[in-house]
Design an enzyme around this catalytic site. Sequence first.
Site, mmCIF file in Angstrom:
data_model
loop_
_atom_site.group_PDB
_atom_site.id
_atom_site.type_symbol
_atom_site.label_atom_id
_atom_site.label_comp_id
_atom_site.label_asym_id
_atom_site.label_seq_id
_atom_site.Cartn_x
_atom_site.Cartn_y
_atom_site.Cartn_z
ATOM 1 N N GLU A 53 -28.219 35.914 1.669
ATOM 2 C CA GLU A 53 -26.857 35.369 2.547
ATOM 3 C C GLU A 53 -26.962 35.928 3.439
ATOM 4 O OE1 GLU A 53 -23.017 35.737 0.214
ATOM 5 O OE2 GLU A 53 -23.445 35.176 -1.633
ATOM 6 N N HIS A 326 -22.315 43.479 -0.783
ATOM 7 C CA HIS A 326 -23.181 44.050 -1.908
ATOM 8 C C HIS A 326 -23.173 45.350 -0.821
ATOM 9 C CE1 HIS A 326 -24.633 41.148 -4.735
ATOM 10 N NE2 HIS A 326 -23.382 40.533 -3.800
#
Length: 550
Positions: A53, A326
């Site tokens: 990402e 995350h």
Amino acid sequence: MQGLPDLPDEINLVTLNCWGLKYISKLRRERLAEIGRQLAIASPQPHIVALQECWTQEDYHSIRRQTRFILPYGKFYHSAALGGGLAILSRWPIEESSMYRYPLNGRPTAFWRGDWYVGKGIAYARIRYGPDAKHVIEVFNTHTHAPYEGGKPNDTYLCHRTAQSWEMAKLLRGAAERGHLVLAMGDFNMIPMSLEHQLVTALAPVRDVWRVLHPDSSLGPSHHPVEEARRRPIPTAEFNIHENGAASDGPYNTWRWTKSQQKLIGPGKPPVTVPPDTPDPLGKRLDYIFAGSGDIHALGGGWVVKRANVGMMMRHPELGCSLSDHFAVEATLAFHPFRQSGPSPPLPGSHSNTVSNRDSTTPTAAGTHDPVPTTPEKSTTDSALHNGAYLQLQQSPTPSLAHLAETTYHAQLASFLSSSSSPDTLPSTAYETILSLIKSYTAREERQLTWRARHFFASLLVTAACLVGVWFTPCGKNYVSFILMLVSTLGLAAGTVDGLMALLFFRSELKALREFEWEVRNAKDLLFGGGVQEGQGGGDWDGAEGERGW
């Protein structure tokens, strides 16, 4: 080879989903710039970093500027219309790179989810760390299809993620057969020991580095059926980080807080902390590092797992937020010579194989233990924390002798040698489960193809009828002609889109499903007898277009 440093004794690895969606992810530029800074000052210094990402080259170059002195080599991978968001950084030269697109990866009809439009796949880099032919690391970085439907039994995307794990296993197996050190890193969007997880570890000679050191770690969040079946207490946030490796959805991450809690952090505001014994029923592992050993015979030894931990837990120094939604997964592989006889090597944690202090102690970096603010429910859980209703770290944990034996370096190498002579295989029931998934999903896509094709032909009929209606519309009724033309135009446009979907996407996906089914059926038959005969690989629905050579 010129330009290469001395052969390393250890290789430090980091994988991180950066949450860097353009226009969508909050505070993207500031967070990713800080990610680059933290990588540059990390101790131990990372040697290979896999990013997911990281969607924009602007953010990629920002990270590269910060890390250029310790990670001078890097590759940003391009894929599909919007890009795959994958990047690999390396201390050593990247000799080759490729971007493997997954044959099954979402649907263009789910445009609000975007998996199909970013062309998710596997970013590959061949990295040379020494002059010998076997001094090569093959890195595979991926971000698989997201489990939007929560992994329910009727999850239509489960077939996609299963196929993606199958593709990853094939690539890892091929790289390992070349005698190279194999690494698979990334956000796999799966829980430990799931079917997708077992495909990677059973069909390729790699190990989940976290489970090597923590074989009794959780199999998912506390509410997941497989974890509930273990009848273990709900873990605390600290236990989930140190023992379960839960880098996602835990209370330490500010992006998992409620909006009212997030308002407590920001520029100029004091740090917000929560005790490490905060119950954490939702934390889970989605991010993984899978590692092989290299060619043990050719190298005279192999690469073993020395350390694995959750990292990048610090907050942004000014904004007070977590650097991503995350946390990172970090690991250290150590090269260990293999001896068939003689005394066993010292255990990890002994004087000769000392693990970094941050593996055995609570992280002290700013913001590492700055989880969710204390809630009113805290007082009601204090007694539960003390009477054992929640799993929490003990002051002096005493691992079992079996656990110590499993984590010896020698045992790890012996396990790889054993698996090479007698490789792990999936049970027959697992293959049947995959074939059942394929059959169910194929039926769904065939229905979609039929419906969209009928919609296209129906739109042609409606358009023709509207045009006839315009022809016979009386003079002075121009508004009727306008309505008929508007209906015909919009209807034809929608029908044409569905027609193109039926002609291009659904037919292409059905062919990919045929390929996947043939591979699974062939692997099953080779393992359990027979082998697939020509013309039989497509199963009952292969039809006249089966494997017949035309």
